[in-house]
Design a protein around this motif. Structure first.
Motif, PDB file in Angstrom:
ATOM      1  N   UNK A   1       2.011 -25.756 -83.273  1.00  0.00           N
ATOM      2  CA  UNK A   1       2.000 -24.371 -82.807  1.00  0.00           C
ATOM      3  C   UNK A   1       2.976 -23.513 -83.612  1.00  0.00           C
ATOM      4  N   UNK A   2       4.140 -24.075 -83.924  1.00  0.00           N
ATOM      5  CA  UNK A   2       5.107 -23.335 -84.745  1.00  0.00           C
ATOM      6  C   UNK A   2       4.510 -23.009 -86.116  1.00  0.00           C
ATOM      7  N   UNK A   3       3.751 -23.953 -86.664  1.00  0.00           N
ATOM      8  CA  UNK A   3       3.094 -23.723 -87.950  1.00  0.00           C
ATOM      9  C   UNK A   3       2.056 -22.615 -87.881  1.00  0.00           C
ATOM     10  N   UNK A   4       1.569 -22.335 -86.675  1.00  0.00           N
ATOM     11  CA  UNK A   4       0.582 -21.272 -86.475  1.00  0.00           C
ATOM     12  C   UNK A   4       1.229 -19.953 -86.066  1.00  0.00           C
ATOM     13  N   UNK A   5       2.567 -19.917 -86.071  1.00  0.00           N
ATOM     14  CA  UNK A   5       3.266 -18.660 -85.799  1.00  0.00           C
ATOM     15  C   UNK A   5       3.846 -18.516 -84.400  1.00  0.00           C
ATOM     16  N   UNK A   6       3.694 -19.506 -83.552  1.00  0.00           N
ATOM     17  CA  UNK A   6       4.285 -19.441 -82.205  1.00  0.00           C
ATOM     18  C   UNK A   6       5.757 -19.826 -82.314  1.00  0.00           C
ATOM     19  N   UNK A   7       6.585 -19.215 -81.473  1.00  0.00           N
ATOM     20  CA  UNK A   7       8.001 -19.569 -81.452  1.00  0.00           C
ATOM     21  C   UNK A   7       8.282 -20.421 -80.216  1.00  0.00           C
ATOM     22  N   UNK A   8       9.317 -21.230 -80.288  1.00  0.00           N
ATOM     23  CA  UNK A   8       9.660 -22.111 -79.154  1.00  0.00           C
ATOM     24  C   UNK A   8      10.017 -21.315 -77.908  1.00  0.00           C
ATOM     25  N   UNK A   9      10.444 -20.074 -78.089  1.00  0.00           N
ATOM     26  CA  UNK A   9      10.762 -19.228 -76.936  1.00  0.00           C
ATOM     27  C   UNK A   9       9.504 -18.843 -76.159  1.00  0.00           C
ATOM     28  N   UNK A  10       8.342 -19.019 -76.775  1.00  0.00           N
ATOM     29  CA  UNK A  10       7.073 -18.680 -76.132  1.00  0.00           C
ATOM     30  C   UNK A  10       6.185 -19.900 -75.916  1.00  0.00           C
ATOM     31  N   UNK A  11       6.800 -21.066 -75.940  1.00  0.00           N
ATOM     32  CA  UNK A  11       6.081 -22.313 -75.680  1.00  0.00           C
ATOM     33  C   UNK A  11       6.685 -22.942 -74.436  1.00  0.00           C
ATOM     34  N   UNK A  12       5.820 -23.266 -73.470  1.00  0.00           N
ATOM     35  CA  UNK A  12       6.246 -23.843 -72.191  1.00  0.00           C
ATOM     36  C   UNK A  12       5.576 -25.202 -72.006  1.00  0.00           C
ATOM     37  N   UNK A  13       6.346 -26.178 -71.558  1.00  0.00           N
ATOM     38  CA  UNK A  13       5.790 -27.500 -71.284  1.00  0.00           C
ATOM     39  C   UNK A  13       5.977 -27.792 -69.805  1.00  0.00           C
ATOM     40  N   UNK A  14       4.879 -28.173 -69.162  1.00  0.00           N
ATOM     41  CA  UNK A  14       4.886 -28.456 -67.732  1.00  0.00           C
ATOM     42  C   UNK A  14       4.589 -29.924 -67.479  1.00  0.00           C
ATOM     43  N   UNK A  15       5.302 -30.509 -66.523  1.00  0.00           N
ATOM     44  CA  UNK A  15       5.054 -31.866 -66.042  1.00  0.00           C
ATOM     45  C   UNK A  15       5.099 -31.810 -64.524  1.00  0.00           C
ATOM     46  N   UNK A  16       4.446 -32.766 -63.889  1.00  0.00           N
ATOM     47  CA  UNK A  16       4.402 -32.736 -62.422  1.00  0.00           C
ATOM     48  C   UNK A  16       5.796 -32.908 -61.821  1.00  0.00           C
ATOM     49  N   UNK A  17       6.585 -33.794 -62.420  1.00  0.00           N
ATOM     50  CA  UNK A  17       7.931 -34.023 -61.895  1.00  0.00           C
ATOM     51  C   UNK A  17       8.917 -33.104 -62.607  1.00  0.00           C
ATOM     52  N   UNK A  18       9.696 -32.380 -61.822  1.00  0.00           N
ATOM     53  CA  UNK A  18      10.621 -31.372 -62.355  1.00  0.00           C
ATOM     54  C   UNK A  18      11.597 -31.967 -63.367  1.00  0.00           C
ATOM     55  N   UNK A  19      12.114 -33.168 -63.087  1.00  0.00           N
ATOM     56  CA  UNK A  19      13.087 -33.791 -63.995  1.00  0.00           C
ATOM     57  C   UNK A  19      12.453 -34.081 -65.350  1.00  0.00           C
ATOM     58  N   UNK A  20      11.221 -34.578 -65.336  1.00  0.00           N
ATOM     59  CA  UNK A  20      10.519 -34.862 -66.599  1.00  0.00           C
ATOM     60  C   UNK A  20      10.302 -33.568 -67.375  1.00  0.00           C
ATOM     61  N   UNK A  21       9.885 -32.540 -66.692  1.00  0.00           N
ATOM     62  CA  UNK A  21       9.661 -31.241 -67.329  1.00  0.00           C
ATOM     63  C   UNK A  21      10.952 -30.721 -67.954  1.00  0.00           C
ATOM     64  N   UNK A  22      12.047 -30.771 -67.206  1.00  0.00           N
ATOM     65  CA  UNK A  22      13.342 -30.302 -67.722  1.00  0.00           C
ATOM     66  C   UNK A  22      13.784 -31.115 -68.930  1.00  0.00           C
ATOM     67  N   UNK A  23      13.652 -32.444 -68.845  1.00  0.00           N
ATOM     68  CA  UNK A  23      14.074 -33.311 -69.950  1.00  0.00           C
ATOM     69  C   UNK A  23      13.286 -33.015 -71.222  1.00  0.00           C
ATOM     70  N   UNK A  24      11.974 -32.857 -71.096  1.00  0.00           N
ATOM     71  CA  UNK A  24      11.141 -32.599 -72.272  1.00  0.00           C
ATOM     72  C   UNK A  24      11.424 -31.217 -72.844  1.00  0.00           C
ATOM     73  N   UNK A  25      11.533 -30.201 -71.995  1.00  0.00           N
ATOM     74  CA  UNK A  25      11.850 -28.856 -72.481  1.00  0.00           C
ATOM     75  C   UNK A  25      13.206 -28.826 -73.174  1.00  0.00           C
ATOM     76  N   UNK A  26      14.180 -29.549 -72.628  1.00  0.00           N
ATOM     77  CA  UNK A  26      15.503 -29.605 -73.256  1.00  0.00           C
ATOM     78  C   UNK A  26      15.442 -30.319 -74.604  1.00  0.00           C
ATOM     79  N   UNK A  27      14.731 -31.451 -74.656  1.00  0.00           N
ATOM     80  CA  UNK A  27      14.655 -32.239 -75.890  1.00  0.00           C
ATOM     81  C   UNK A  27      13.919 -31.490 -76.997  1.00  0.00           C
ATOM     82  N   UNK A  28      12.884 -30.751 -76.626  1.00  0.00           N
ATOM     83  CA  UNK A  28      12.082 -30.048 -77.635  1.00  0.00           C
ATOM     84  C   UNK A  28      12.498 -28.594 -77.823  1.00  0.00           C
TER      85      UNK A  28
END
Length: 106
Positions: free
Chosen positions: A20-47
């Protein structure tokens, strides 16, 4: 333009974020969702991607999520990230299966 992608794990999510970054999207406009809040937070923090917060949803919607079920909260946040009600409902069912949903806006 809003894009929704579904992936199986964080490794695939990382690859899609980089694509997505290669297509012009910025990380500030990319959201990752997971069912479990902790997993979602961990992945968003890592990426270094965004979490839907009060700035995206507004104060009243954010407060409403405090009392909502996790499914309702996720659907509300995905709508705030740019999905329609129908898209958010379909995406939430994918989260129930353990998948990750990526929403990107340009």
């Amino acid at each position: 333009m809003t894009i929704k992608l579904t992936v199986e794990n964080a490794i695939q999510a990382k690859q899609e974020v980089e694509s997505l970054e290669g297509k012009g999207y910025t990380r500030e406009n990319i959201y990752i969702f997971a069912h479990f809040k902790e997993r979602s937070n961990d992945i968003n923090d890592a990426l270094d991607t965004e979490k839907v917060g009060m700035r995206d949803q507004g104060f009243l919607e954010s407060m409403k999520n405090i009392f909502a079920s996790r499914g309702d909260e996720l659907r509300n946040k995905m709508e705030a990230a740019g999905l329609t009600k129908e898209e958010a409902a379909a995406a939430e069912s994918e989260l129930d299966k353990g998948k990750l949903v990526i929403v990107a806006n340009q």
